[in-house]
Design a protein around this motif. Structure first.
Motif, PDB file in Angstrom:
ATOM      1  N   LEU A  62      57.939  49.169  44.403  1.00 25.66           N
ATOM      2  CA  LEU A  62      56.846  50.056  44.019  1.00 25.66           C
ATOM      3  C   LEU A  62      55.634  49.277  43.518  1.00 25.66           C
ATOM      4  N   ALA A  63      55.900  48.169  42.831  1.00 25.22           N
ATOM      5  CA  ALA A  63      54.817  47.398  42.225  1.00 25.22           C
ATOM      6  C   ALA A  63      53.976  46.654  43.257  1.00 25.22           C
ATOM      7  N   GLU A  64      54.623  46.057  44.253  1.00 26.92           N
ATOM      8  CA  GLU A  64      53.901  45.203  45.200  1.00 26.92           C
ATOM      9  C   GLU A  64      52.812  45.943  45.966  1.00 26.92           C
ATOM     10  N   PRO A  65      53.057  47.165  46.469  1.00 24.75           N
ATOM     11  CA  PRO A  65      51.975  47.879  47.161  1.00 24.75           C
ATOM     12  C   PRO A  65      50.755  48.131  46.264  1.00 24.75           C
ATOM     13  N   VAL A  66      51.001  48.401  44.980  1.00 21.52           N
ATOM     14  CA  VAL A  66      49.895  48.646  44.061  1.00 21.52           C
ATOM     15  C   VAL A  66      49.097  47.365  43.836  1.00 21.52           C
ATOM     16  N   LEU A  67      49.793  46.248  43.599  1.00 31.00           N
ATOM     17  CA  LEU A  67      49.104  44.974  43.396  1.00 31.00           C
ATOM     18  C   LEU A  67      48.359  44.547  44.647  1.00 31.00           C
ATOM     19  N   GLN A  68      48.965  44.770  45.813  1.00 31.10           N
ATOM     20  CA  GLN A  68      48.300  44.428  47.069  1.00 31.10           C
ATOM     21  C   GLN A  68      47.038  45.275  47.261  1.00 31.10           C
ATOM     22  N   PHE A  69      47.138  46.562  46.941  1.00 29.16           N
ATOM     23  CA  PHE A  69      45.977  47.451  47.031  1.00 29.16           C
ATOM     24  C   PHE A  69      44.863  46.967  46.105  1.00 29.16           C
ATOM     25  N   ALA A  70      45.233  46.576  44.871  1.00 27.97           N
ATOM     26  CA  ALA A  70      44.238  46.091  43.911  1.00 27.97           C
ATOM     27  C   ALA A  70      43.560  44.823  44.415  1.00 27.97           C
ATOM     28  N   ARG A  71      44.333  43.921  45.024  1.00 28.04           N
ATOM     29  CA  ARG A  71      43.753  42.673  45.541  1.00 28.04           C
ATOM     30  C   ARG A  71      42.796  42.943  46.696  1.00 28.04           C
ATOM     31  N   GLU A  72      43.146  43.865  47.555  1.00 30.12           N
ATOM     32  CA  GLU A  72      42.334  44.134  48.742  1.00 30.12           C
ATOM     33  C   GLU A  72      41.122  45.021  48.440  1.00 30.12           C
ATOM     34  N   ASN A  73      41.207  45.785  47.361  1.00 31.25           N
ATOM     35  CA  ASN A  73      40.131  46.720  47.017  1.00 31.25           C
ATOM     36  C   ASN A  73      39.618  46.434  45.602  1.00 31.25           C
ATOM     37  N   TRP A  74      39.480  45.155  45.298  1.00 30.86           N
ATOM     38  CA  TRP A  74      39.175  44.733  43.933  1.00 30.86           C
ATOM     39  C   TRP A  74      37.850  45.300  43.424  1.00 30.86           C
ATOM     40  N   LYS A  75      36.846  45.435  44.289  1.00 27.69           N
ATOM     41  CA  LYS A  75      35.550  45.936  43.829  1.00 27.69           C
ATOM     42  C   LYS A  75      35.665  47.377  43.343  1.00 27.69           C
ATOM     43  N   GLU A  76      36.328  48.220  44.123  1.00 24.02           N
ATOM     44  CA  GLU A  76      36.495  49.620  43.744  1.00 24.02           C
ATOM     45  C   GLU A  76      37.387  49.759  42.513  1.00 24.02           C
ATOM     46  N   VAL A  77      38.453  48.961  42.466  1.00 26.92           N
ATOM     47  CA  VAL A  77      39.368  49.020  41.321  1.00 26.92           C
ATOM     48  C   VAL A  77      38.655  48.583  40.046  1.00 26.92           C
ATOM     49  N   ALA A  78      37.870  47.499  40.141  1.00 27.61           N
ATOM     50  CA  ALA A  78      37.133  47.021  38.974  1.00 27.61           C
ATOM     51  C   ALA A  78      36.155  48.085  38.481  1.00 27.61           C
ATOM     52  N   LYS A  79      35.435  48.712  39.391  1.00 31.38           N
ATOM     53  CA  LYS A  79      34.494  49.762  39.002  1.00 31.38           C
ATOM     54  C   LYS A  79      35.200  50.905  38.275  1.00 31.38           C
ATOM     55  N   GLU A  80      36.417  51.214  38.723  1.00 26.90           N
ATOM     56  CA  GLU A  80      37.178  52.305  38.128  1.00 26.90           C
ATOM     57  C   GLU A  80      37.641  51.982  36.712  1.00 26.90           C
ATOM     58  N   LEU A  81      38.016  50.725  36.460  1.00 26.32           N
ATOM     59  CA  LEU A  81      38.700  50.379  35.215  1.00 26.32           C
ATOM     60  C   LEU A  81      37.848  49.628  34.197  1.00 26.32           C
ATOM     61  N   GLN A  82      36.735  49.026  34.603  1.00 26.48           N
ATOM     62  CA  GLN A  82      36.066  48.043  33.758  1.00 26.48           C
ATOM     63  C   GLN A  82      35.315  48.631  32.557  1.00 26.48           C
ATOM     64  N   GLY A  83      34.921  49.908  32.624  1.00 20.91           N
ATOM     65  CA  GLY A  83      34.037  50.468  31.608  1.00 20.91           C
ATOM     66  C   GLY A  83      34.459  50.244  30.167  1.00 20.91           C
ATOM     67  N   PRO A  84      35.662  50.676  29.764  1.00 19.59           N
ATOM     68  CA  PRO A  84      36.062  50.510  28.367  1.00 19.59           C
ATOM     69  C   PRO A  84      36.128  49.050  27.916  1.00 19.59           C
ATOM     70  N   ILE A  85      36.543  48.148  28.798  1.00 19.36           N
ATOM     71  CA  ILE A  85      36.639  46.725  28.441  1.00 19.36           C
ATOM     72  C   ILE A  85      35.250  46.131  28.260  1.00 19.36           C
ATOM     73  N   LEU A  86      34.360  46.415  29.202  1.00 21.87           N
ATOM     74  CA  LEU A  86      32.983  45.939  29.093  1.00 21.87           C
ATOM     75  C   LEU A  86      32.311  46.479  27.840  1.00 21.87           C
ATOM     76  N   ASN A  87      32.529  47.748  27.554  1.00 17.04           N
ATOM     77  CA  ASN A  87      31.873  48.375  26.417  1.00 17.04           C
ATOM     78  C   ASN A  87      32.268  47.702  25.106  1.00 17.04           C
ATOM     79  N   ILE A  88      33.551  47.353  24.966  1.00 16.03           N
ATOM     80  CA  ILE A  88      34.010  46.663  23.758  1.00 16.03           C
ATOM     81  C   ILE A  88      33.311  45.315  23.618  1.00 16.03           C
ATOM     82  N   ALA A  89      33.228  44.559  24.717  1.00 12.23           N
ATOM     83  CA  ALA A  89      32.619  43.225  24.664  1.00 12.23           C
ATOM     84  C   ALA A  89      31.131  43.305  24.349  1.00 12.23           C
ATOM     85  N   ILE A  90      30.405  44.178  25.027  1.00 11.21           N
ATOM     86  CA  ILE A  90      28.964  44.261  24.822  1.00 11.21           C
ATOM     87  C   ILE A  90      28.645  44.830  23.437  1.00 11.21           C
TER      88      ILE A  90
END
Length: 241
Positions: A190-218
């Motif tokens: 179950l894990a490998e397909p998700v990790l593979q998807f994240a690697r292949e679609n890293w730009k979309e995944v980053a856009k989806e998840l990055q907000g809270p992490i960026l907000n804390i840093a800034i």
């Protein structure tokens, strides 16, 4: 003790350029090159920190808990460490006092985040669930901060800048590595397909998840910057038109 306190206050108010290693020159607002150079000097000390000003270093940034409560996915990051901001360079900075506007752009060669994660929901199209160690490694982060600024009067009668609020636009240019242990309680099928998807679609995944992490840093950077701005009067940074 009183003499020491008065000296510290005097230093913070009147000699920021020399006491705190700042190379600040007077600029016209429209002189983007000059404003950028001053902003880089302020940024460098914002990251380095200064105990005399009660400014904590901002690389690494430690945070006990970061909550990502997003529309189709929820995650919590704990014991989180964020590194890489000390290597960022300002491409440009511009401001307008009349419009209460400040904008600056950072190009960061690498931003790393690691700690413990718990996640549940859908990663764009795939279900994802897990709890364990994580590490994210983003290469060439292009971050633009749009801030609303104000001027405040100091006890010395001089005007100082302060950031009221901000928003962030950010893009990863050269990819991101995702390393999450124990997805689906260690079920690799179950894990490998998700990790593979994240690697292949890293730009979309980053856009989806990055907000809270960026907000804390800034937020940490802006908090430090506001403390530093209290030491440099506007008339030491800007030439009146």
């Amino acid at each position: 003790m009183l003499k020491l306190t008065l000296f510290t206050i005097f230093s913070a108010i009147f000699c920021a350029e020399t006491c705190y290693g700042l190379d600040i020159k007077k600029c016209k607002e429209e002189d983007i090159k000059c404003v950028t150079a001053n902003s880089q000097a302020l940024y460098d000390l914002t990251i380095k920190g200064d105990p005399n000003l009660e400014i904590e270093p901002a690389d690494p940034i430690y945070h006990n808990s970061i909550d990502g409560n997003l529309s189709i996915i929820k995650y919590t990051l704990t014991n989180t460490s964020i590194t890489g901001y000390k290597k960022c360079k300002l491409n440009y900075a511009q401001l307008s006092l009349a419009k209460s506007f400040l904008e600056f752009n950072l190009l960061c060669p690498e931003i790393q985040v690691h700690g413990l994660y718990e996640i549940d929901g859908r990663l764009i199209v795939l279900p994802v669930q897990g709890k364990g160690d994580f590490k994210l490694d983003a290469r060439r982060y292009n971050i633009t901060i749009h801030a609303e600024i104000k001027t405040v009067n100091g006890n010395d009668g001089k005007s100082y800048l302060a950031v009221k609020n901000f928003n962030i636009n950010a893009d990863i240019i050269d990819g991101i590595d995702f390393d999450l242990t124990n997805l689906f309680n260690g079920q690799k099928e179950l894990a490998e397909p998700v990790l593979q998807f994240a690697r292949e679609n890293w730009k979309e995944v980053a856009k989806e998840l990055q907000g809270p992490i960026l907000n804390i840093a800034i937020k940490r950077l802006i908090k430090n910057l506001n403390k530093l701005l209290k030491t440099v009067p506007v008339d030491q940074m800007l030439i009146s038109n």
